[in-house]
Design an enzyme around this catalytic site. Structure first.
Site, PDB file in Angstrom:
ATOM      1  N   ARG A  64       0.825  -1.218   0.000  1.00 34.08           N
ATOM      2  CA  ARG A  64       0.000   0.000   0.000  1.00 34.08           C
ATOM      3  C   ARG A  64       0.854   1.259   0.000  1.00 34.08           C
ATOM      4  NH1 ARG A  64      -4.836  -1.260   3.619  1.00 34.08           N
ATOM      5  NH2 ARG A  64      -6.009  -2.584   2.231  1.00 34.08           N
ATOM      6  N   LYS A 120       1.572 -18.835   5.235  1.00 37.15           N
ATOM      7  CA  LYS A 120       0.836 -19.313   6.395  1.00 37.15           C
ATOM      8  C   LYS A 120       0.609 -18.146   7.364  1.00 37.15           C
ATOM      9  CE  LYS A 120       2.831 -20.458  10.082  1.00 37.15           C
ATOM     10  NZ  LYS A 120       3.555 -19.354  10.766  1.00 37.15           N
ATOM     11  N   HIS A 151       7.211 -23.344   5.270  1.00 40.64           N
ATOM     12  CA  HIS A 151       8.641 -23.353   4.952  1.00 40.64           C
ATOM     13  C   HIS A 151       9.407 -24.468   5.653  1.00 40.64           C
ATOM     14  CE1 HIS A 151       8.945 -21.025   8.698  1.00 40.64           C
ATOM     15  NE2 HIS A 151      10.228 -21.335   8.713  1.00 40.64           N
ATOM     16  N   GLU A 203      12.267 -22.053  20.560  1.00 46.10           N
ATOM     17  CA  GLU A 203      13.003 -20.880  20.075  1.00 46.10           C
ATOM     18  C   GLU A 203      13.422 -19.985  21.225  1.00 46.10           C
ATOM     19  OE1 GLU A 203      11.188 -19.234  16.225  1.00 46.10           O
ATOM     20  OE2 GLU A 203       9.492 -19.924  17.406  1.00 46.10           O
ATOM     21  N   HIS A 238       3.654 -26.296  10.827  1.00 45.15           N
ATOM     22  CA  HIS A 238       4.981 -26.907  10.957  1.00 45.15           C
ATOM     23  C   HIS A 238       4.984 -28.199  11.790  1.00 45.15           C
ATOM     24  CE1 HIS A 238       5.956 -23.068   9.393  1.00 45.15           C
ATOM     25  NE2 HIS A 238       6.116 -22.418  10.517  1.00 45.15           N
ATOM     26  N   LYS A 284       8.169 -20.185  22.620  1.00 49.34           N
ATOM     27  CA  LYS A 284       9.043 -19.021  22.472  1.00 49.34           C
ATOM     28  C   LYS A 284       9.817 -18.825  23.773  1.00 49.34           C
ATOM     29  CE  LYS A 284       7.245 -17.389  18.506  1.00 49.34           C
ATOM     30  NZ  LYS A 284       8.032 -17.468  17.277  1.00 49.34           N
TER      31      LYS A 284
HETATM   32  C1  BG6 Z   1       7.163 -19.083  11.482  1.00 50.96           C
HETATM   33  C2  BG6 Z   1       6.458 -18.609  12.724  1.00 50.96           C
HETATM   34  O1  BG6 Z   1       6.275 -19.732  10.633  1.00 50.96           O
HETATM   35  O2  BG6 Z   1       8.201 -19.986  11.840  1.00 50.96           O
HETATM   36  C3  BG6 Z   1       7.435 -17.966  13.690  1.00 50.96           C
HETATM   37  O3  BG6 Z   1       5.471 -17.660  12.363  1.00 50.96           O
HETATM   38  C4  BG6 Z   1       8.587 -18.898  13.975  1.00 50.96           C
HETATM   39  O4  BG6 Z   1       6.791 -17.593  14.898  1.00 50.96           O
HETATM   40  C5  BG6 Z   1       9.194 -19.400  12.677  1.00 50.96           C
HETATM   41  O5  BG6 Z   1       9.545 -18.162  14.705  1.00 50.96           O
HETATM   42  C6  BG6 Z   1      10.237 -20.454  12.941  1.00 50.96           C
HETATM   43  O6  BG6 Z   1      10.846 -20.770  11.725  1.00 50.96           O
HETATM   44  P1  BG6 Z   1      12.417 -20.934  11.602  1.00 50.96           P
HETATM   45  O7  BG6 Z   1      12.648 -21.291  10.188  1.00 50.96           O
HETATM   46  O8  BG6 Z   1      13.016 -19.611  11.984  1.00 50.96           O
HETATM   47  O9  BG6 Z   1      12.766 -22.014  12.570  1.00 50.96           O
END
Ligand code: BG6
Length: 516
Positions: free
Chosen positions: A63, A178, A208, A246, A270, A369
């Site tokens: 935008r 996603k 991914h 993470e 995932h 997290k």
């Molecule tokens: C994303 C999530 O799809 O995947 C994030 O939205 C997450 O919250 C991330 O941190 C983790 O992916 P990667 O590839 O960094 O391990």
């Protein structure tokens, strides 16, 4: 404990793709976090590895009003600072090569999509993109439906009379990031909108994780080695643990995360895909349809969850303030987060796959997290040996075998075995066989995703069935969680390994989590 490093396989260059055909990649949401942190660094990586074709064009769209030069400057900073690249490795000449083919076109209202498709034709001719078009939706998920509709009405699928990629001899692919919907119903609506304008073979639903090297290796590992498949079942496997933990918090994504929480953000996609790859049956051929079909079958075989018995299979957590190399704020103190938020940043979920192979084998999934380490792995815990003839020689208990497929921080796999320790006494101890992927060769997950989309390969993307099966499983649980007032949040400190409830869930079953 001893370690044996196995020999690496063939050189990486024989394992790389051929360059794809010329293309025009439209990125919607091009000024957003995802484009800056993941998509453009991945394009830069593909260019550095000479994996992009001679001719291509990238049109960023959002935008915001800005011109192409401003857009290129914004991206340069983002790519230089991306963790997958870094300022030292950034090569100005390689960046210029890519940036010269990047243009910016703002979209303001539904009508401007048609104009954009028309206005890009001279650029497509200049860059000889052969009318191959990829439309990448990288904006907030709430906008997906409208953008798909706008693109569809503007003829982006190339199947209408308004002109587009396919009618001019090229392809038209649409990539949807996603989370795909926020529950079963909205995912179904999104699928219907997509199908109204695009055929299934034009639709690329992102996850991914499927494109990570080590995740792709799960199928290679299982189905190209004879030794694992015969024992990959409830006769030999005690349980499976799947972890995606993470150290990071929610970064600057407060408003998104408040809407999604860990179950939508990590589990629906995932985590369940990792389970599907571990549990699925061997496909009869390594083709997109057959692999996706088996993944979908595994997902639909997970036993339904009864929201009224949630304590038996779900433990939720939210991080409060804590320490790890300094003070860390609690989730409720993050920007864009409500001070009374009920959103979970951690979940541990116990699932069972209801079929002959897996009956009775629990799959424990956890993701959170602000844990003390970044860990992504699947560990297969085998049963103890049935008759322990070495008991009297070994003071400690003989540990069962564990096979761990590590996704990060190290990309590797480990197999823990028992073996005789050297010496005159009979002593047993664990030994580890491991293989670590060579660093710095493989493309990032996002680079692989983009490449597959350019090559027209949908295997590492989710099918409509996969997406709907995972929502079908989780929607009743998410609805129940959202209707509750969770009184004990926050219930783990930032920098700790999660809430006590997650440990309690496993200890009720006489098991414990692998250390983080
Ligand atoms: C994303 C999530 O799809 O995947 C994030 O939205 C997450 O919250 C991330 O941190 C983790 O992916 P990667 O590839 O960094 O391990």
């Amino acid at each position: 404990m001893s370690t044996t490093q196995l020999e690496a396989g063939p050189q990486a260059d024989v394992c790389e793709f051929e360059r794809p055909k010329p293309f025009n990649l439209f990125i919607f949401g091009a000024t957003g976090d995802l484009a800056k942190r993941k998509i453009f660094p991945a394009l830069y990586q593909l260019n550095t590895l000479s994996l992009l074709p001679e001719e291509f064009l990238i049109i960023g769209s959002a935008r915001k009003k800005m011109d192409t030069d401003e857009f290129r400057d914004l991206l340069r900073e983002a790519v230089r600072n991306a963790p997958s690249i870094g300022v030292e490795k950034f090569n100005e000449a390689k960046w210029r090569e890519l940036a010269n083919r990047v243009h910016y076109m703002p979209v303001e209202d539904p009508g401007s999509y048609g104009a954009m498709l028309k206005n890009c034709v001279p650029l497509e001719e200049r860059y000889k993109t052969c009318r191959n078009r990829i439309f990448y939706l990288a904006m907030p998920p709430s906008a997906f439906n409208d953008v798909i509709k706008n693109l569809g009405e503007a003829g982006a699928a190339g199947q209408s009379e308004k002109g587009g990629g396919e009618e001019n001899g090229g392809y038209s692919h649409i990539v949807v990031e996603k989370p795909f919907g926020r529950d079963l119903e909205s995912a179904g609506e999104l699928n219907s909108t997509l199908r109204k304008y695009f055929r299934e073979d034009q639709i690329y639903r992102m996850d991914h994780f499927l494109a990570k090297e080590t995740v792709q290796n799960i199928l290679m590992f299982r189905f190209s080695n004879y030794i694992f498949e015969p024992i990959w079942n409830n006769r030999y496997i005690d349980h499976v643990q799947i972890t995606a933990a993470e150290t990071l918090g929610i970064e600057n994504r407060g408003p998104y995360y408040e809407e999604s929480g860990v179950l939508r953000d990590m589990f629906q996609n995932h985590m369940l895909h990792l389970l599907a790859l571990t549990a699925m049956e061997p496909p009869s051929a390594f083709t997109t349809g057959k692999v996706r079909g088996e993944r979908a079958k595994a997902l639909s075989s997970i036993k339904p969850l009864d929201p009224e018995k949630m304590d038996e299979f779900l433990a939720l957590g939210q991080y409060g303030p804590g320490h790890s190399d300094g003070v860390l704020p609690g989730y409720r103190n993050e920007p864009g987060v409500s001070p009374n938020s009920n959103t979970a940043t951690y979940a541990a979920l116990k699932l069972e796959v209801g079929n002959w192979r897996w009956d009775g084998v629990p799959f424990y999934l956890r993701s959170g997290k602000r844990t003390p380490a970044r860990t992504g792995e699947i560990s297969i815990h085998f049963k103890p040996v049935p008759h322990k003839i070495f008991r009297e020689y070994n003071e400690q208990q003989i540990e069962p075998n564990v096979l761990t497929l590590c996704i990060h921080p190290d990309e590797k796999f480990d197999l823990f075995l028992q073996a005789k320790q050297p010496g005159t006494r009979i002593c047993l101890g664990p030994v580890r066989l491991d293989y670590t992927y060579p660093k710095g060769i493989a493309t990032t997950d996002y680079a692989r995703i983009l490449l597959d989309c350019m090559q027209g390969d949908q295997m590492l993307f989710a099918s409509a069935d996969e997406v709907e099966s995972s929502w079908q499983l989780l929607t009743p649980v998410i609805k129940k969680v959202e209707s509750m007032e969770i009184k004990d949040f926050p219930n783990y400190e930032a920098g700790s390994s999660g809430p006590g409830q997650a440990d309690a869930m496993l200890s009720r079953d006489g098991r414990a989590w692998d250390p983080l």
